[in-house]
Design an enzyme around this catalytic site. Structure first.
Site, mmCIF file in Angstrom:
data_model
loop_
_atom_site.group_PDB
_atom_site.id
_atom_site.type_symbol
_atom_site.label_atom_id
_atom_site.label_comp_id
_atom_site.label_asym_id
_atom_site.label_seq_id
_atom_site.Cartn_x
_atom_site.Cartn_y
_atom_site.Cartn_z
ATOM 1 C CB THR A 38 -0.950 0.026 1.209
ATOM 2 O OG1 THR A 38 -1.874 -1.070 1.097
ATOM 3 C CG2 THR A 38 -1.744 1.321 1.263
ATOM 4 C CG PHE B 199 0.207 4.842 3.594
ATOM 5 C CD1 PHE B 199 -0.952 4.874 4.355
ATOM 6 C CD2 PHE B 199 0.826 3.617 3.386
ATOM 7 C CE1 PHE B 199 -1.490 3.712 4.884
ATOM 8 C CE2 PHE B 199 0.296 2.444 3.913
ATOM 9 C CZ PHE B 199 -0.861 2.499 4.661
#
Length: 360
Positions: A258, A260
Site C-alpha cells: 500500500t 500512503f
C-alpha cells in the site's frame, strides 16, 4: 584462549558503544541548533527533502555488514529523536493503534513523533486542515486493489499538499480471541483488507459472514471479546489487542503493498529524485485528453500513474489524477505544466515530493 578473545571483543564493543553515544549526542545538539534556526526563519520542523537527503547519504556510504534497510531503520529513529528535541511533530493517521496507517506513520516518522489516531480518512484531512496537527498520513492506493476513493475525494478540494509518499508491505493475519478456525462465524476488517484476502476467505471460511469496518485495527479491537469472530489485521494488532494469530500471510498476493501520502501545508524543495502528483480536467470534446497528455510526451516527462475520476455533478465527465517523475520546480516539468494549462480546463498541483522506496 577463546574466552579471552570473547572478552576482548566485548570490550571493543563497549568502547564503540560509548563513542556512538557521544556522536549521537553531538548530532542531537546540532539538531537543536538547526531547530532554533528553522524557528527563527519561520520554517517547519519537518523537511521531507532534507530527510530524504539524510537517508540517501547514509546508505550511499554504507559498506556493510548492515543492510541499507537496517541502516535506514536505525537512522529513522535517530532522526525522529533529534526532531523531537526541536519540537513535537504531530501526525494524524487512520486509527486506532496498530492499523496499517499507524505502521506507515511509524516507518516514516519514528517512535518519537506525536502520532494521533482518528476514526476516518476524512478526519485525518480535517485535523490537518484546522491546524490540530501538523501532518497527516493517508492511504492512496494498493498494488492489488487500486486507489482509495475516500482519499481521492478529499484531494480534490483540500488546500493541503502532498509532502511525501510511503510504501508499506502489507501482510495480513487472521486474528481472534478464540483458537478454533472452524468456530469463526464473522470476519471484520477494512474493505480493502477484505478484498486483498478474498480468495483465502473463500477457501478457508466459506460460511463466515464478512463485515466491513473503518480500519483493520478497529476490527481487531472489536473481536476481542467474541470467540466466534475474527479480524483481518496486522501482527502488531494481535499484540496490541491481545489476540491469537490464527493464520498468517492470508493476503492473496505476496507482493501486496500500500502506498500512503503524507499531507500538510507548504511545498517541498527539490531533491533530484522527486515525483509530482496533479489533478486536471479536460473539455468534454474529442481529442481533449490526447492534447493534454501530449505536453508530457513532448517534454519527455515520464508518467507513472493516471486515473480517471468521475465528476460527481456532471455525468460522463472526468477528472484525471496523474503522477509523474520530477519536481514542479524542474525546468522541463515547469514547461510541461505550463503547456498542460493551455490544453486542460484546469490543473491543480497536489504536490511535489521525494520518491518513496518500497519497504519490506
Amino acid at each position: 584462549m577463546a574466552e579471552n578473545k570473547l572478552e576482548r571483543l566485548r570490550r571493543r564493543i563497549r568502547k564503540t558503544d560509548g563513542d556512538m553515544v557521544k556522536l549521537l549526542n553531538e548530532r542531537a545538539a546540532l539538531a537543536v541548533e538547526i531547530g532554533e534556526e528553522k524557528n527563527a526563519q519561520g520554517r517547519s520542523v519537518y523537511d521531507a527533502s532534507q530527510e530524504s537527503h539524510v537517508f540517501r547519504s547514509v546508505t550511499g556510504v554504507n559498506e556493510g555488514p548492515l543492510t541499507d534497510a537496517a541502516l535506514g531503520d536505525i537512522f529513522r529513529e535517530i532522526v525522529s529523536a533529534c526532531r523531537a528535541l526541536q519540537v513535537e511533530l504531530s501526525v494524524a493517521y487512520l486509527g486506532p493503534e496498530a492499523s496499517f496507517s499507524h505502521m506507515a506513520a511509524l516507518s516514516q516518522f519514528g517512535r518519537q513523533a506525536g502520532l494521533r489516531p482518528v476514526s476516518s480518512i476524512a478526519g485525518v484531512f480535517e485535523e490537518v486542515e484546522r491546524g490540530a496537527v501538523q501532518l497527516g498520513i493517508v492511504p492512496i492506493e494498493n498494488s492489488i486493489e487500486g486507489s482509495v476513493k475516500l482519499t481521492l475525494d478529499r484531494l480534490i478540494a483540500t488546500p493541503l499538499r502532498i509532502k511525501a509518499e510511503v510504501f508499506l508491505r502489507i501482510r495480513h493475519c487472521l486474528l481472534s480471541a478464540g483458537r478454533d478456525l472452524e468456530a469463526v462465524r464473522r470476519v471484520y476488517s477494512h474493505p480493502q483488507a477484505i478484498a486483498q484476502c478474498r480468495g483465502w476467505l473463500r477457501t478457508n471460511l466459506p460460511a463466515a459472514t464478512v463485515l466491513e469496518v473503518e480500519s483493520t485495527a478497529g476490527a481487531a479491537r472489536r473481536v476481542g471479546e467474541d470467540p466466534v469472530a475474527a479480524a483481518i489485521g496486522s501482527q502488531a494488532a494481535a499484540s496490541t489487542y491481545h489476540l491469537n494469530v490464527m493464520a498468517e500471510g492470508i493476503e492473496d498476493h505476496p507482493g501486496n503493498t500500500t502506498r500512503f501520502f503524507v499531507i500538510g501545508r507548504g511545498d517541498v524543495r527539490p531533491t533530484g529524485a522527486d515525483k509530482t502528483s496533479i489533478l486536471f480536467g479536460t473539455a468534454h470534446a474529442p481529442g481533449s485528453l490526447y492534447k493534454a497528455l501530449s505536453a508530457f510526451a513532448e517534454r519527455g516527462v515520464n508518467l507513472t500513474r493516471i486515473e480517471s475520476y468521475p465528476v460527481k455533478d456532471r455525468a460522463w465527465e472526468y477528472l484525471f489524477f496523474t503522477d509523474f517523475l520530477g519536481h514542479a520546480e524542474d525546468k522541463e516539468v515547469g514547461k510541461c505544466l505550463q503547456e498542460l494549462k493551455t490544453q486542460a480546463a484546469f490543473v491543480k498541483i497536489l504536490g511535489s515530493y521525494p520518491q518513496g522506496q518500497d519497504r519490506p
